[in-house]
Write an enzyme that holds these catalytic residues in place. Structure first.
Site, short mmCIF file in Angstrom:
data_model
loop_
_atom_site.label_atom_id
_atom_site.label_comp_id
_atom_site.label_asym_id
_atom_site.label_seq_id
_atom_site.Cartn_x
_atom_site.Cartn_y
_atom_site.Cartn_z
N ASN A 94 16.34 -0.80 -5.77
CA ASN A 94 15.89 -0.24 -7.05
C ASN A 94 16.09 1.28 -7.18
O ASN A 94 15.66 1.87 -8.15
CB ASN A 94 14.42 -0.59 -7.27
N THR A 95 16.69 1.89 -6.18
CA THR A 95 17.10 3.29 -6.29
C THR A 95 18.62 3.29 -6.21
O THR A 95 19.18 2.97 -5.16
CB THR A 95 16.48 4.14 -5.16
N ASN B 252 14.56 -6.31 3.65
CA ASN B 252 14.01 -5.96 2.34
C ASN B 252 14.25 -7.12 1.36
O ASN B 252 14.66 -8.21 1.76
CB ASN B 252 14.67 -4.67 1.85
N THR B 253 14.02 -6.89 0.09
CA THR B 253 14.23 -7.91 -0.94
C THR B 253 15.73 -8.12 -1.18
O THR B 253 16.56 -7.29 -0.81
CB THR B 253 13.58 -7.46 -2.26
N ASN C 236 10.78 -7.54 -8.15
CA ASN C 236 10.28 -6.22 -8.53
C ASN C 236 11.42 -5.23 -8.66
O ASN C 236 12.42 -5.31 -7.95
CB ASN C 236 9.22 -5.72 -7.52
N ARG C 237 11.24 -4.31 -9.61
CA ARG C 237 12.16 -3.18 -9.75
C ARG C 237 11.33 -1.90 -9.95
O ARG C 237 11.55 -1.13 -10.87
CB ARG C 237 13.16 -3.40 -10.91
N ASP D 196 0.86 -1.19 0.00
CA ASP D 196 0.00 0.00 0.00
C ASP D 196 0.89 1.23 0.00
O ASP D 196 0.96 1.98 0.96
CB ASP D 196 -0.92 -0.03 1.23
N PHE E 250 10.34 2.88 -6.20
CA PHE E 250 9.63 3.89 -5.39
C PHE E 250 8.64 4.70 -6.22
O PHE E 250 8.60 5.94 -6.15
CB PHE E 250 10.62 4.86 -4.73
N LYS F 284 15.03 -0.05 8.02
CA LYS F 284 14.83 -1.29 7.26
C LYS F 284 16.07 -1.61 6.45
O LYS F 284 16.53 -0.80 5.65
CB LYS F 284 13.62 -1.16 6.34
N SER G 271 16.12 -0.48 -0.37
CA SER G 271 15.57 -0.83 -1.68
C SER G 271 16.72 -0.99 -2.67
O SER G 271 17.59 -0.12 -2.74
CB SER G 271 14.64 0.27 -2.19
C1 FMN Z 1 6.12 -5.53 -5.34
C2 FMN Z 1 6.91 -5.18 -4.10
C3 FMN Z 1 7.09 -3.83 -3.76
C4 FMN Z 1 7.81 -3.50 -2.61
N1 FMN Z 1 7.96 -2.19 -2.28
C5 FMN Z 1 8.59 -1.86 -1.12
C6 FMN Z 1 8.70 -0.51 -0.72
O1 FMN Z 1 8.19 0.41 -1.36
N2 FMN Z 1 9.38 -0.25 0.44
C7 FMN Z 1 9.96 -1.22 1.21
O2 FMN Z 1 10.54 -0.93 2.25
N3 FMN Z 1 9.84 -2.53 0.85
C8 FMN Z 1 9.18 -2.86 -0.28
N4 FMN Z 1 9.06 -4.18 -0.63
C9 FMN Z 1 9.71 -5.21 0.21
C10 FMN Z 1 8.74 -5.83 1.22
O3 FMN Z 1 8.28 -4.87 2.15
C11 FMN Z 1 9.45 -6.98 2.00
O4 FMN Z 1 10.51 -6.43 2.75
C12 FMN Z 1 9.98 -8.06 1.08
O5 FMN Z 1 9.15 -8.26 -0.02
C13 FMN Z 1 10.18 -9.39 1.80
O6 FMN Z 1 8.97 -9.85 2.35
P1 FMN Z 1 8.01 -10.91 1.57
O7 FMN Z 1 8.88 -12.06 1.14
O8 FMN Z 1 6.97 -11.29 2.60
O9 FMN Z 1 7.41 -10.17 0.44
C14 FMN Z 1 8.34 -4.53 -1.79
C15 FMN Z 1 8.13 -5.87 -2.13
C16 FMN Z 1 7.41 -6.20 -3.26
C17 FMN Z 1 7.19 -7.66 -3.60
#
Ligand code: FMN
Length: 349
Positions: free
Chosen positions: A183-184, A243-244, A119-120, A73, A123, A214, A181
């Site tokens: 991606n930045t 994070n990812t 994902n890439r 969200d 932000f 984070k 992230s």
């Molecule tokens: C599509 C997508 C968008 C994401 N966007 C953000 C983001 O804007 N900010 C952030 O801190 N993490 C972002 N994340 C990372 C998630 O908050 C989480 O740290 C990560 O996906 C690992 O948890 P999961 O395996 O349960 O998804 C994103 C992940 C996904 C899949």
């Protein structure tokens, strides 16, 4: 109550029926439709208030320790719907000071066989002011954190975080400084201890709410120790791990971006445990990465997390997952003789 239970069961059925259709859509399009549906009030409700799950995180009272991770969200459109879905807390964002479009599409990829996503996005968001206005207009009944970041074209990233932290403080129960992230370009460089200390000094000076940081899962032991030291010295409320990942453990896809979901569970839990050790468990940790069951959430608690978050699990298992995790986590705590969440935190570190 009967009506609510019926709605929850119905919700699971609806997702099972919708999944093949959703999975035929581009992932970002499916996500946008999901958010739009949730905005209209559609969505299951789960009862996740089993007293054994009630806990406290950095002074915040949570009905259960299962949170929504950032990125689902981004623009704070549906925090109330996600709390009703059963989450014990919701993190919106990442928001940046100014609106930005993010990277060219397509930029989200489902790896169905791996139960993973790459994902890439970069932000993409409507800017902090719009998110704050939405949150102010619709105060959700529950804990809502706001995850903040820097604009891609920022010439002063620290100033971006400070501006965003100031902007959200009337509507955020906590603030997450996202420096992980992938991606930045260059953002993860803020995890270097010197840069992190300067960033945190500035943000903590500006913020009136608890501040979480984070971090990425792609950190070596020296980097973990450096971040832990700065976090402990700097007065942050806790760390969100993680994070990812840029790694591709057993993944065939060559798409660039951050990997989330099932393949991230092991690596992110190892890093979580390393942070629990490096902080001497003196700092609350939120465990994130690949959670798709009550057993996964329980393993994160045992590895040192005071609470957990998830995102990708929702993509593959639907909204009913939240209630199932809460129910199964409560049963696992009782099975092992724990009186509450806090008693299980870090028993496996
Ligand atoms: C599509 C997508 C968008 C994401 N966007 C953000 C983001 O804007 N900010 C952030 O801190 N993490 C972002 N994340 C990372 C998630 O908050 C989480 O740290 C990560 O996906 C690992 O948890 P999961 O395996 O349960 O998804 C994103 C992940 C996904 C899949």
């Amino acid at each position: 109550m009967v009506g609510r239970d019926a709605a929850a069961v119905h919700g699971a059925d609806v997702f099972a029926a919708l999944r093949p259709l959703l999975f035929r859509l581009d992932p970002e399009r499916a996500h946008d439709l999901t958010i739009a549906a949730l905005e209209t009030g559609f969505g299951p409700r789960a009862r996740t208030g089993d007293p054994i799950l009630a806990t406290t995180l950095a002074g915040l009272a949570l009905p259960n320790p299962v949170g929504l991770a950032a990125g689902f969200d981004k623009d704070a459109r549906v925090p109330g719907a996600m709390l009703r879905m059963g989450f014990g807390f919701v993190e919106v964002g990442t928001v940046t000071p100014r609106a930005q479009a993010g990277n060219p599409k397509p930029r989200v990829f489902r790896l169905v066989a791996d139960a993973a996503v790459i994902n890439r996005l970069g932000f993409n968001n409507g800017g902090v002011a719009a998110a704050v206005a939405r949150l102010a207009a619709n105060r959700a009944a529950g804990i809502v954190g706001v995850n903040i970041g820097a604009n891609k074209d920022s010439t002063d990233r620290i100033a971006d975080y400070v501006a965003a932290a100031r902007a959200v403080q009337t509507v955020a129960d906590y603030v997450t400084v996202n420096i992980s992230s992938p991606n930045t370009p260059g953002l993860r460089g803020l995890q270097d201890p010197g840069e992190l200390a300067a960033l945190l000094a500035a943000v903590l000076d500006a913020a009136t709410r608890p501040v979480f940081v984070k971090v990425a899962p792609d950190l070596d032991p020296a980097a973990i120790d450096g971040i832990a030291r700065v976090a402990l010295d700097g007065g942050v409320a806790g760390l969100i791990v993680s994070n990812t990942t840029l790694a591709r453990p057993g993944i065939a896809s060559a798409e660039a971006g951050g990997l989330s979901g099932a393949p991230l569970f092991g690596p992110s839990t190892d890093i979580l445990r390393a942070f629990a050790r490096a902080t001497g468990r003196a700092l609350p940790l939120i465990g994130v990465g690949g959670i798709a069951s009550g057993a996964d959430a329980y393993a994160k608690l045992r590895a040192g997390a005071s609470a957990v978050q998830l995102y990708t699990g929702l993509v593959f298992h639907g909204p009913g997952l939240v209630g199932r995790i809460a129910t199964d986590l409560a049963a696992l705590l009782r099975r092992d003789g724990f009186a509450g969440v806090a008693d299980a935190v870090g028993v496996d570190t």
